[in-house]
Design an enzyme around this catalytic site. Structure first.
Site, mmCIF file in Angstrom:
data_model
loop_
_atom_site.group_PDB
_atom_site.id
_atom_site.type_symbol
_atom_site.label_atom_id
_atom_site.label_comp_id
_atom_site.label_asym_id
_atom_site.label_seq_id
_atom_site.Cartn_x
_atom_site.Cartn_y
_atom_site.Cartn_z
ATOM 1 N N TYR A 142 31.449 33.770 45.930
ATOM 2 C CA TYR A 142 32.628 34.098 45.334
ATOM 3 C C TYR A 142 33.545 32.907 45.218
ATOM 4 C CZ TYR A 142 37.340 35.988 44.778
ATOM 5 O OH TYR A 142 38.960 35.836 44.471
ATOM 6 N N LYS A 146 34.515 30.718 41.730
ATOM 7 C CA LYS A 146 36.047 30.619 41.384
ATOM 8 C C LYS A 146 36.098 29.024 40.980
ATOM 9 C CE LYS A 146 38.029 34.658 41.197
ATOM 10 N NZ LYS A 146 38.534 34.956 39.935
HETATM 11 N N1 LIG Z 1 43.961 40.052 45.868
HETATM 12 C C1 LIG Z 1 44.163 38.935 46.443
HETATM 13 O O1 LIG Z 1 44.561 38.950 47.295
HETATM 14 C C2 LIG Z 1 43.409 37.805 45.679
HETATM 15 C C3 LIG Z 1 43.310 36.542 46.044
HETATM 16 C C4 LIG Z 1 42.651 35.490 45.224
HETATM 17 C C5 LIG Z 1 42.164 36.062 43.751
HETATM 18 N N2 LIG Z 1 42.608 37.045 43.510
HETATM 19 C C6 LIG Z 1 42.147 37.244 41.927
HETATM 20 O O2 LIG Z 1 42.994 37.979 41.496
HETATM 21 C C7 LIG Z 1 41.968 38.744 40.134
HETATM 22 C C8 LIG Z 1 42.634 40.236 40.665
HETATM 23 O O3 LIG Z 1 42.237 40.714 41.764
HETATM 24 P P1 LIG Z 1 42.525 42.120 42.337
HETATM 25 O O4 LIG Z 1 42.950 41.721 43.767
HETATM 26 O O5 LIG Z 1 43.620 42.764 41.497
HETATM 27 O O6 LIG Z 1 41.218 42.863 42.407
HETATM 28 P P2 LIG Z 1 41.031 44.239 41.540
HETATM 29 O O7 LIG Z 1 39.495 44.641 41.964
HETATM 30 O O8 LIG Z 1 42.077 45.417 41.773
HETATM 31 O O9 LIG Z 1 40.851 43.673 40.098
HETATM 32 C C9 LIG Z 1 39.920 43.206 39.085
HETATM 33 C C10 LIG Z 1 39.783 44.060 38.173
HETATM 34 O O10 LIG Z 1 38.732 43.580 37.149
HETATM 35 C C11 LIG Z 1 37.844 44.411 36.758
HETATM 36 N N3 LIG Z 1 36.450 43.873 36.355
HETATM 37 C C12 LIG Z 1 35.590 43.411 37.500
HETATM 38 N N4 LIG Z 1 34.544 43.303 36.651
HETATM 39 C C13 LIG Z 1 34.822 43.159 35.308
HETATM 40 C C14 LIG Z 1 34.027 42.923 34.248
HETATM 41 N N5 LIG Z 1 32.812 42.368 34.426
HETATM 42 N N6 LIG Z 1 34.668 42.961 32.983
HETATM 43 C C15 LIG Z 1 35.853 43.516 33.051
HETATM 44 N N7 LIG Z 1 36.478 43.864 34.021
HETATM 45 C C16 LIG Z 1 35.999 43.744 35.155
HETATM 46 C C17 LIG Z 1 37.873 45.650 37.721
HETATM 47 O O11 LIG Z 1 37.508 46.884 37.040
HETATM 48 C C18 LIG Z 1 39.257 45.577 38.340
HETATM 49 O O12 LIG Z 1 40.351 46.215 37.751
HETATM 50 C C19 LIG Z 1 40.788 38.629 40.414
HETATM 51 O O13 LIG Z 1 40.476 37.625 39.803
HETATM 52 C C20 LIG Z 1 40.603 37.818 42.081
HETATM 53 O O14 LIG Z 1 39.810 37.104 42.035
HETATM 54 C C21 LIG Z 1 42.909 37.951 44.279
#
Ligand SMILES: NC(=O)c1ccc[n+]([C@@H]2O[C@H](COP(=O)([O-])OP(=O)(O)OC[C@H]3O[C@@H](n4cnc5c(N)ncnc54)[C@H](O)[C@@H]3O)[C@@H](O)[C@H]2O)c1
Length: 295
Positions: A142, A146
């Site tokens: 992962y 990124k």
């Molecule tokens: N939550 C955290 O603490 C955190 C920390 C670092 C980075 N991030 C990044 O923030 C972003 C959002 O994360 P989140 O916590 O809201 O997670 P989440 O799982 O709620 O959101 C991810 C979304 O992407 C959609 N998705 C996944 N694969 C897909 C695809 N192939 N095509 C279209 N849509 C797709 C999912 O259905 C979901 O709605 C991500 O890129 C994640 O890597 C989150």
């Protein structure tokens, strides 16, 4: 009215971003494959937003949704460190190749900027406070994907910026999966009256940032003239909180302990200098008050 495309907009962070964009008068289109996101997170917008169910792994869909967008917020991603170890190819396909598709689609359209949701996991175990010039040390597929997705942003033919989120928390964060954020999991245990399990001694620290702050930072990143070449910008508070202290803030029962999970970083907190200097962005919601903003 300018059109903002939010990939992953049915997810936790993405749906809060959609709320803020709609509130500030943008037209919004969401692309999401609903793999971890939910339409419930967007239902309150009715037909005021456009929802496209599809995957960023399909280039033609990316072209279609980016076509008339001014800004692309690219949040769609697989999001589990643990799952990425079991399924590295899937993570390459979604996190890296999916980002390349969105970058190519944006470059071929009128998109003014693509904002990539990157992650503090690219730093691995770098000593805190972690600044953006710390070297990449990804400890999982992962994190590695990124890091590569960021590099693709820096090489792209479109203006880009790469906020690196630390541990984001807030309403709509799922507690029903083993990959959920620790705050969502601890709250579920507290609500059920079950002692939480802490992996390791609980003295490991994390930098917890409220989703409201993250959303504000994303919108600043979309508009700032001081970035545009894929600059990494930490989105954290700079405050390190131990997992033990978190459990007591959430008023969990006394926790049980299990051996630390391999690959987990020991301490993590952000340097917030770049966010302030480049974007004028500083997190404002302290953890104790953010924990009251979860429902
Ligand atoms: N939550 C955290 O603490 C955190 C920390 C670092 C980075 N991030 C990044 O923030 C972003 C959002 O994360 P989140 O916590 O809201 O997670 P989440 O799982 O709620 O959101 C991810 C979304 O992407 C959609 N998705 C996944 N694969 C897909 C695809 N192939 N095509 C279209 N849509 C797709 C999912 O259905 C979901 O709605 C991500 O890129 C994640 O890597 C989150």
């Amino acid at each position: 009215m300018s059109l903002a495309l939010v990939t992953g907009g049915a997810g936790f962070i993405g749906s809060h971003l959609v709320d803020a964009l709609v509130a500030s008068g943008h037209r919004v289109r969401v692309l999401d494959d609903l793999s971890t996101g939910h339409l419930d997170n967007l239902a309150h917008h009715g037909d005021r937003i456009e929802f496209v169910e599809g995957t960023i792994c399909d280039r033609s869909i990316c072209d279609m949704v980016a076509d008339d967008a001014e800004i692309v917020y690219h949040l769609a991603s697989r999001v589990s460190v643990v799952e990425s170890v079991a399924e590295p190819e899937r993570y390459r396909e979604v996190v890296l190749e999916g980002t390349r598709h969105m970058l190519d689609a944006a470059a071929g359209a009128v998109v003014r900027r693509l904002v990539l949701a990157s992650s503090c996991s690219v730093y691995g175990d770098a000593p805190p406070p972690i600044s953006e010039d710390a070297r990449f040390d990804p400890q999982s597929p992962y994190a590695a994907m990124k890091a590569e997705a960021e590099e693709a942003c820096r090489a792209a033919q479109v203006s880009t910026v790469c906020p690196r989120f630390f541990n984001v928390y807030g309403a709509r964060q799922r507690a029903d999966s083993p990959y959920s954020g620790v705050i969502a999991i601890f709250r579920r245990f507290a609500a059920e009256g079950v002692p939480p399990t802490i992996f390791g001694d609980g003295l490991q620290t994390r930098d917890f940032i409220h989703v409201g702050d993250v959303v504000r930072g994303l919108m600043l990143a979309a508009g700032a003239s001081s970035v545009g070449r894929g600059e990494p910008i930490n989105f954290g508070t700079g405050v390190a909180t131990s997992v033990r202290d978190l459990a007591s803030l959430i008023e969990c029962l006394p926790p049980g302990f299990e051996p630390a999970r391999t690959g987990e970083v020991r301490h993590s907190s952000a340097s917030t200098v770049q966010a302030w200097e480049r974007l004028g962005f500083r997190a404002e919601i302290e953890l104790a008050s953010g924990l009251t903003l979860l429902d």
